[in-house]
Design a protein around this motif. Structure first.
Motif, PDB file in Angstrom:
ATOM      1  N   MET A 173     -10.217  -1.164  -1.959  1.00  0.00           N
ATOM      2  CA  MET A 173     -10.188   0.026  -1.113  1.00  0.00           C
ATOM      3  C   MET A 173     -11.102   1.100  -1.696  1.00  0.00           C
ATOM      4  N   ASP A 174     -12.341   1.136  -1.193  1.00  0.00           N
ATOM      5  CA  ASP A 174     -13.253   2.203  -1.583  1.00  0.00           C
ATOM      6  C   ASP A 174     -13.262   3.256  -0.475  1.00  0.00           C
ATOM      7  N   THR A 175     -14.171   4.213  -0.573  1.00  0.00           N
ATOM      8  CA  THR A 175     -14.227   5.285   0.422  1.00  0.00           C
ATOM      9  C   THR A 175     -14.426   4.754   1.827  1.00  0.00           C
ATOM     10  N   TRP A 176     -15.324   3.762   1.973  1.00  0.00           N
ATOM     11  CA  TRP A 176     -15.603   3.215   3.301  1.00  0.00           C
ATOM     12  C   TRP A 176     -14.384   2.516   3.892  1.00  0.00           C
ATOM     13  N   MET A 177     -13.719   1.691   3.085  1.00  0.00           N
ATOM     14  CA  MET A 177     -12.563   0.974   3.610  1.00  0.00           C
ATOM     15  C   MET A 177     -11.405   1.919   3.915  1.00  0.00           C
ATOM     16  N   LYS A 178     -11.266   2.975   3.152  1.00  0.00           N
ATOM     17  CA  LYS A 178     -10.221   3.954   3.463  1.00  0.00           C
ATOM     18  C   LYS A 178     -10.487   4.599   4.824  1.00  0.00           C
ATOM     19  N   LYS A 179     -11.755   4.855   5.118  1.00  0.00           N
ATOM     20  CA  LYS A 179     -12.100   5.408   6.431  1.00  0.00           C
ATOM     21  C   LYS A 179     -11.825   4.402   7.539  1.00  0.00           C
ATOM     22  N   VAL A 180     -12.170   3.131   7.300  1.00  0.00           N
ATOM     23  CA  VAL A 180     -11.914   2.081   8.282  1.00  0.00           C
ATOM     24  C   VAL A 180     -10.417   1.976   8.567  1.00  0.00           C
ATOM     25  N   MET A 181      -9.611   1.957   7.504  1.00  0.00           N
ATOM     26  CA  MET A 181      -8.165   1.807   7.683  1.00  0.00           C
ATOM     27  C   MET A 181      -7.577   3.005   8.415  1.00  0.00           C
ATOM     28  N   ALA A 182      -8.054   4.198   8.077  1.00  0.00           N
ATOM     29  CA  ALA A 182      -7.528   5.401   8.725  1.00  0.00           C
ATOM     30  C   ALA A 182      -7.890   5.453  10.202  1.00  0.00           C
ATOM     31  N   ARG A 183      -9.057   4.929  10.543  1.00  0.00           N
ATOM     32  CA  ARG A 183      -9.521   5.022  11.931  1.00  0.00           C
ATOM     33  C   ARG A 183      -8.991   3.884  12.801  1.00  0.00           C
ATOM     34  N   TYR A 184      -8.939   2.673  12.260  1.00  0.00           N
ATOM     35  CA  TYR A 184      -8.639   1.508  13.088  1.00  0.00           C
ATOM     36  C   TYR A 184      -7.321   0.810  12.751  1.00  0.00           C
TER      37      TYR A 184
END
Length: 263
Positions: free
Chosen positions: A222-233
């Motif tokens: 879980m890096d910054t990008w994956m945290k954004k993906v999880m929060a959005r989708y």
């Protein structure tokens, strides 16, 4: 040679899961498993240079995870619309099966770092401590060699504060305090906790090491990008049916978000 379908060599080698390959005029050169590899992708095949069929089967078929049916995984993942979109752009990525110790050291170096600096540090580490396998090419050093070093021996490698992380990891592996071979099959929480006894290994590094070095495909860094993906989708988490292969799905989502989507 292996078919090019559902296999992007450039994405696989440049998506941040490995650091010892570079591209020159469409040909990739790199080192893995103590061997020099020259490889390229054509319209129909992935071509391995200067290699017997026996060497490919013994070393590289596993390294590139040729036994996993990625087409079947794409079908499974495509039931999810976000993953379906990610696969359209990034479905050629394969999760490599790398050496566990090399992966551990590489991702300790990766913390708060960028790919050019990570690559530079790893290459310098190999030049200083690894065995020569070609005129200007060195294998990755083993745990015993690194464990016998002192912190001053790591100077000039652009490691910064990470030098003590490397030394602690090498000493624990070399002494047998940590048996990396157990991480392939032990319960996943036990594997995570074992790695986190190493100085500098937090949740993200542990997930990276287990996914890329020990084929624990349920692990999701879980890096910054994956945290954004999880929060959005995926506020409720990834779909249950893909959890055994969540690490592969993560690689598609991560690369898709970083290179093709905006947040």
């Amino acid at each position: 040679m292996i078919p090019s379908s559902a296999f992007s060599l450039s994405m696989t080698l440049q998506c941040g899961q490995c650091f010892r390959f570079f591209e020159e005029n469409g040909v990739f050169l790199g080192v893995a498993n103590g061997r020099l590899l020259k490889i390229e992708q054509t319209d129909r095949f992935i071509r391995f240079f200067d290699m017997t069929q026996e060497e490919f089967q013994a070393v590289w078929a596993n390294y590139f995870d040729c036994a996993t049916d990625y087409d079947a995984l794409h079908t499974l993942f495509s039931n999810d619309q976000t993953l379906c979109s990610a696969i359209e752009k990034t479905g050629g990525i394969r999760v490599l099966r790398q050496d566990g110790f090399e992966t551990l050291i590489s991702f300790l170096i990766s913390q708060n770092n960028n790919i050019p600096r990570i690559t530079k540090s790893i290459n310098l580490l190999c030049e200083r401590f690894g065995s020569r396998i070609a005129p200007d090419t060195f294998a990755f050093p083993d745990a015993k060699t690194l464990a016998s070093a002192s912190l001053s021996d790591f100077s000039g490698l652009s490691l910064g504060y990470r030098d003590r992380y490397l030394l602690d990891a090498a000493q624990k592996v070399s002494s047998g305090e940590i048996d990396l071979s157990k991480l392939y099959t032990c319960p996943i929480e036990e594997a995570r906790q074992t790695l986190r006894t190493i100085c500098g290994v937090g949740p993200k590094v542990a997930e990276c090491v287990l996914l890329y070095g020990f084929a624990r495909l349920s692990c999701v860094p879980m890096d910054t990008w994956m945290k954004k993906v999880m929060a959005r989708y995926y506020q409720a988490g990834l779909p249950e049916e893909i959890l055994p292969y969540a690490g592969i799905a993560q690689q598609y989502l991560f690369h898709y978000a970083r290179c093709f989507d905006t947040f």
